[in-house]
Design an enzyme around this catalytic site. Structure first.
Site, short mmCIF file in Angstrom:
data_model
loop_
_atom_site.label_atom_id
_atom_site.label_comp_id
_atom_site.label_asym_id
_atom_site.label_seq_id
_atom_site.Cartn_x
_atom_site.Cartn_y
_atom_site.Cartn_z
CG HIS A 53 -2.15 -1.05 1.35
ND1 HIS A 53 -2.90 -1.23 -0.05
CD2 HIS A 53 -2.49 -2.02 1.83
CE1 HIS A 53 -3.75 -2.34 0.61
NE2 HIS A 53 -3.28 -2.56 1.59
CG ASP B 127 -2.77 -8.43 0.85
OD1 ASP B 127 -2.06 -8.66 1.63
OD2 ASP B 127 -4.07 -7.68 0.83
CG HIS C 7 -7.02 -5.26 1.64
ND1 HIS C 7 -6.40 -6.31 2.69
CD2 HIS C 7 -8.20 -4.94 2.02
CE1 HIS C 7 -7.42 -6.53 3.47
NE2 HIS C 7 -8.43 -5.82 3.21
CG ASP D 268 -5.24 -10.32 2.99
OD1 ASP D 268 -4.67 -10.79 1.93
OD2 ASP D 268 -4.98 -9.07 3.12
#
Length: 346
Positions: A160, A196, A198, A285
Site C-alpha cells: 500500500h 493479497d 487488498h 488474507d
C-alpha cells in the site's frame, strides 16, 4: 527454500488502529512473524537467514527523499509535541483543499503523507520498515544470483506504500524496492504479482507509467473494499506503461475456482510479457476466516496457488504482505511456499 528474517521487524508494536469508529489493537501485529517463522521451522522448509543491510539507496530509488525523512523523524517529533498516543493523521488534502504546499506542522504533514487513518506511527516503526526492506532485498538478490526461490518474511508489509504515502500498515514498498533492485542489476522486465486480498495501490502507482514492470493484482472490488479508490479493471497503465497494469477486482464471497481463473489469466500475461523474474506480494488474507477480508480460499487452496506459480518456471521471490487470521497465517504462507517447491519438482 531459503527464508530471510530479522527480529528487528518486530520493533514496531503499534497499540492503536482506527476500525469502525473505535481505536483497536492493530490486526497487523508482531505475532504474525512468530507464527510464520514457527511453521517454516516445523515443516523444515529450509534455512532461515539474517538479511544484509542495504542502506537507503534502494529505498530512494522508489520513494521520495522528503517522505523517507518524514518517516525517520515523525515519532521523535510527535513526542516532542507532548502527545500521549501514537501518531495518527486526522486531516488530509481533499478535492476542495488540494494541498499544493506541504504544511510545516506535524499534524499537517501526517495528513500529507498518510493515505489512510488505519495506520499509526509509533516507536520502532522506521527501524522495522528498514529491516523489512533489507529482508526483501536479500531475498531478491538470492533469487537473482542463484535462480532459486526465496521467501522474505517482511514486516511491516509494503504494497500500500506509494512513492510518498504510507497506510494500510505499509511504509516502504518492499515489492517495488525489490523489483527496482532487480532491474538495476541487469534484468529487462520484472513481474510483480499481488495476491493479497487488498489491492496493491502503492505498487500500481509507482510503476503505472513504466513498461519494465508488469504489475498484476487479484483483490476485493474497490467499490466495496479497502483501499476503495484504486484497483479497477479499467486501470491498465499510462503512457509507456499502457498494458503493463492488470487488475482483477473480485466480489465478496469469491471462491477458489473463480479466484484461480483470474490467477491463470494473470500467469498467462506474465508468460506473454517476457518477464525474467517474478516477485510475489504474498498476502494470504484471501483466506476464508480472515477477519478483515471477504474471499473464501482454504488452507489447501494455498498449496495449489504455489503449484500454479511454479508453472511459470521463473526465478521467484516471495514477500509477505497481509494475512490476519493469526492462528492460520503460518499454515497458509508455508502452504504456498511448499506448493511452489512441489510444483517445481514435478
Amino acid at each position: 527454500m531459503l527464508t530471510f528474517h530479522s527480529a528487528a521487524t518486530q520493533q514496531r508494536r503499534a497499540r492503536t488502529e482506527l476500525d469502525g469508529g473505535v481505536l483497536v489493537t492493530p490486526y497487523e501485529c508482531p505475532e504474525r512473524v512468530d507464527l510464520v517463522l514457527e511453521r517454516v521451522r516445523r515443516t523444515a522448509l529450509g534455512e532461515v537467514r539474517e538479511p544484509d543491510d542495504f542502506g537507503l539507496e534502494p529505498v530512494l530509488a522508489i520513494h521520495d527523499r522528503d517522505y523517507v525523512d518524514f518517516l525517520a523523524g515523525c515519532w521523535d517529533e510527535w513526542q516532542s509535541l507532548g502527545r500521549q498516543g501514537e501518531a495518527i493523521a486526522w486531516i488530509w488534502p481533499t478535492r476542495t483543499m488540494p494541498g499544493d504546499v506541504i504544511p510545516e506542522h506535524l499534524d499537517g504533514r501526517l495528513g500529507h503523507y498518510a493515505l489512510s487513518a488505519d495506520t499509526s506511527i509509533c516507536e520502532g516503526t522506521i527501524e522495522s520498515a528498514q529491516a523489512s526492506k533489507d529482508i526483501a532485498l536479500s531475498a531478491v538478490r538470492h533469487s537473482l544470483t542463484t535462480g532459486e526461490p526465496a521467501f522474505g518474511l517482511c514486516r511491516p508489509p509494503g504494497h500500500h506504500a506509494a512513492t510518498d504515502q504510507f497506510g494500510g500498515y505499509c511504509f516502504f514498498n518492499n515489492a517495488a524496492i525489490a523489483a527496482q533492485y532487480a532491474l538495476d542489476h541487469g534484468l529487462g522486465r520484472v513481474a510483480v504479482l499481488d495476491i493479497d486480498f487488498h489491492h496493491g495501490n502503492g505498487t500500481q502507482q509507482i510503476f503505472y507509467e513504466r513498461d519494465d514492470v508488469l504489475f498484476l493484482s487479484l483483490h476485493g472490488d474497490p467499490r466495496q473494499c479497502f483501499p476503495y479508490f484504486l484497483g479497477h479493471a479499467e486501470e491498465t497503465g499510462r503512457g509507456k506503461g499502457e498494458g503493463f497494469n492488470a487488475n482483477y477486482p473480485l466480489p465478496p464471497g469469491t471462491d477458489f475456482a473463480t479466484w484461480a481463473s483470474a490467477l491463470d489469466d494473470a500467469l498467462a500475461r506474465i508468460r506473454a510479457a517476457g518477464c525474467e523474474l517474478l516477485v510475489v506480494s504474498l498476502g494470504v488474507d484471501a483466506f476464508e476466516n480472515d477477519p478483515i477480508s471477504e474471499f473464501k480460499l482454504t488452507s489447501d487452496d494455498f498449496s495449489e496457488v504455489g503449484r500454479r506459480l511454479a508453472g511459470l518456471g521463473l526465478p521467484t521471490t516471495f514477500l509477505l504482505e497481509g494475512g490476519y487470521a493469526v492462528e492460520e497465517i503460518g499454515i497458509n504462507v508455508v502452504n504456498v511456499l511448499s506448493g511452489f517447491e512441489a510444483g517445481t519438482a514435478a
